[in-house]
Design a protein around this motif. Structure first.
Motif, PDB file in Angstrom:
ATOM      1  N   GLY A 150       0.801  -0.955   0.075  1.00 34.72           N
ATOM      2  CA  GLY A 150       0.389  -0.274   0.345  1.00 34.72           C
ATOM      3  C   GLY A 150       0.863   0.997  -0.072  1.00 34.72           C
ATOM      4  N   VAL A 151       1.721   0.823  -0.113  1.00 32.73           N
ATOM      5  CA  VAL A 151       2.986   1.977   0.104  1.00 32.73           C
ATOM      6  C   VAL A 151       2.492   3.356   1.341  1.00 32.73           C
ATOM      7  CG1 VAL A 151       4.302   3.491  -0.967  1.00 32.73           C
ATOM      8  CG2 VAL A 151       3.574   2.290  -2.040  1.00 32.73           C
ATOM      9  N   LYS A 152       2.626   2.709   2.667  1.00 35.93           N
ATOM     10  CA  LYS A 152       2.030   3.728   3.522  1.00 35.93           C
ATOM     11  C   LYS A 152       2.738   3.412   4.757  1.00 35.93           C
ATOM     12  CE  LYS A 152      -1.837   1.601   5.387  1.00 35.93           C
ATOM     13  NZ  LYS A 152      -3.436   1.144   6.585  1.00 35.93           N
ATOM     14  N   LEU A 153       2.756   4.435   5.461  1.00 38.42           N
ATOM     15  CA  LEU A 153       3.635   4.389   6.228  1.00 38.42           C
ATOM     16  C   LEU A 153       2.361   4.521   8.266  1.00 38.42           C
ATOM     17  CD1 LEU A 153       6.254   3.790   8.656  1.00 38.42           C
ATOM     18  CD2 LEU A 153       6.157   6.687   7.674  1.00 38.42           C
ATOM     19  N   ASN A 154       2.204   3.444   8.674  1.00 38.13           N
ATOM     20  CA  ASN A 154       1.610   3.728   9.781  1.00 38.13           C
ATOM     21  C   ASN A 154       2.170   4.104  10.717  1.00 38.13           C
ATOM     22  OD1 ASN A 154      -1.207   3.019   8.983  1.00 38.13           O
ATOM     23  ND2 ASN A 154       0.152   1.005   8.550  1.00 38.13           N
ATOM     24  N   LEU A 155       2.253   5.410  12.063  1.00 39.63           N
ATOM     25  CA  LEU A 155       2.873   5.727  12.480  1.00 39.63           C
ATOM     26  C   LEU A 155       1.827   5.982  14.453  1.00 39.63           C
ATOM     27  CD1 LEU A 155       5.122   8.174  11.087  1.00 39.63           C
ATOM     28  CD2 LEU A 155       6.004   6.357  11.674  1.00 39.63           C
ATOM     29  N   ARG A 156       2.533   5.522  15.613  1.00 39.23           N
ATOM     30  CA  ARG A 156       1.619   5.874  17.152  1.00 39.23           C
ATOM     31  C   ARG A 156       2.527   6.679  17.299  1.00 39.23           C
ATOM     32  NH1 ARG A 156      -1.494   3.106  19.807  1.00 39.23           N
ATOM     33  NH2 ARG A 156      -2.738   3.506  18.450  1.00 39.23           N
ATOM     34  N   GLY A 157       2.269   8.324  18.036  1.00 41.31           N
ATOM     35  CA  GLY A 157       3.543   9.582  17.937  1.00 41.31           C
ATOM     36  C   GLY A 157       3.158   9.602  19.335  1.00 41.31           C
ATOM     37  N   VAL A 158       3.702  10.762  19.490  1.00 43.27           N
ATOM     38  CA  VAL A 158       2.938  11.563  20.925  1.00 43.27           C
ATOM     39  C   VAL A 158       3.896  13.041  21.116  1.00 43.27           C
ATOM     40  CG1 VAL A 158       3.396  11.932  23.318  1.00 43.27           C
ATOM     41  CG2 VAL A 158       3.397  10.185  22.372  1.00 43.27           C
ATOM     42  N   SER A 191      -1.182   8.122   9.246  1.00 44.88           N
ATOM     43  CA  SER A 191      -0.567   7.467   7.580  1.00 44.88           C
ATOM     44  C   SER A 191      -0.366   7.652   7.346  1.00 44.88           C
ATOM     45  CB  SER A 191      -2.397   6.203   7.749  1.00 44.88           C
ATOM     46  OG  SER A 191      -2.817   5.400   9.089  1.00 44.88           O
ATOM     47  N   VAL A 192       0.928   7.927   6.751  1.00 41.05           N
ATOM     48  CA  VAL A 192       1.098   8.588   5.621  1.00 41.05           C
ATOM     49  C   VAL A 192       1.514   7.365   4.452  1.00 41.05           C
ATOM     50  CG1 VAL A 192       3.432   9.537   4.978  1.00 41.05           C
ATOM     51  CG2 VAL A 192       2.774   9.981   6.760  1.00 41.05           C
ATOM     52  N   TYR A 193       0.527   7.974   3.311  1.00 45.20           N
ATOM     53  CA  TYR A 193       0.245   7.202   2.107  1.00 45.20           C
ATOM     54  C   TYR A 193       1.593   8.124   0.854  1.00 45.20           C
ATOM     55  CZ  TYR A 193      -4.030   4.988   4.138  1.00 45.20           C
ATOM     56  OH  TYR A 193      -4.879   4.749   4.548  1.00 45.20           O
ATOM     57  N   PHE A 194       2.273   6.922   0.807  1.00 41.71           N
ATOM     58  CA  PHE A 194       3.510   7.620  -0.332  1.00 41.71           C
ATOM     59  C   PHE A 194       2.774   8.050  -1.882  1.00 41.71           C
ATOM     60  CE2 PHE A 194       5.985   7.347   3.464  1.00 41.71           C
ATOM     61  CZ  PHE A 194       6.487   7.750   3.820  1.00 41.71           C
ATOM     62  N   ASN A 195       3.636   8.232  -2.747  1.00 47.32           N
ATOM     63  CA  ASN A 195       3.404   7.999  -3.895  1.00 47.32           C
ATOM     64  C   ASN A 195       4.344   6.674  -4.558  1.00 47.32           C
ATOM     65  OD1 ASN A 195       2.127  10.651  -4.468  1.00 47.32           O
ATOM     66  ND2 ASN A 195       3.830  11.382  -5.205  1.00 47.32           N
ATOM     67  N   ASN A 196       3.787   6.531  -5.644  1.00 46.42           N
ATOM     68  CA  ASN A 196       4.503   4.941  -5.824  1.00 46.42           C
ATOM     69  C   ASN A 196       5.126   5.270  -6.184  1.00 46.42           C
ATOM     70  OD1 ASN A 196       2.055   2.760  -4.983  1.00 46.42           O
ATOM     71  ND2 ASN A 196       1.319   3.460  -7.452  1.00 46.42           N
ATOM     72  N   ASN A 197       6.025   6.340  -6.991  1.00 48.22           N
ATOM     73  CA  ASN A 197       7.633   6.003  -7.346  1.00 48.22           C
ATOM     74  C   ASN A 197       8.446   6.905  -6.542  1.00 48.22           C
ATOM     75  OD1 ASN A 197       6.810   8.560  -7.106  1.00 48.22           O
ATOM     76  ND2 ASN A 197       6.988   9.546  -9.166  1.00 48.22           N
TER      77      ASN A 197
END
Length: 105
Positions: free
Chosen positions: A44-52, A93-99
């Motif tokens: 999904g070219v997706k980074l899932n983060l949990r932050g403070v 959640s950060v979705y990146f461009n495929n390239n």
């Protein structure tokens, strides 16, 4: 031999993806935000983060920073809640461009 070359190419590409993720986090994280956990969905070219974040203003600034990046196609912030000390815990959640993760051979 050809199968070994394909395996080496996959290994190098996965290393490139990992280095880009860590570079992304290093250069695009406000100094008043820390990441508790993350995972990357390659398909999904997706980074899932949990932050403070130190407070809601810092969270807003962090979201604005992510929103300004041209290689991010979209992002989603959920579960923002006030915790001890006035800090804000959140999921991003950060979705990146495929390239973005394609090799620059």
């Amino acid at each position: 031999f050809e199968r070994e070359l394909v395996s080496i190419d996959r290994l190098l590409n996965s290393r490139m993806v990992a280095s880009k993720i860590f570079g992304f986090l290093q250069f695009n994280t406000n100094k008043s935000v820390f990441w508790k956990s993350f995972d990357f969905d390659v398909q999904g070219v997706k980074l899932n983060l949990r932050g403070v974040a130190r407070d809601y203003d810092i969270l807003a600034y962090q979201i604005s920073l992510i929103n300004s990046l041209d290689y991010v196609s979209k992002h989603q912030t959920t579960n923002a809640k006030l915790i001890d000390g006035g800090q804000v815990e959140f999921d991003l959640s950060v979705y990146f461009n495929n390239n973005y993760f394609k090799s620059e051979k």
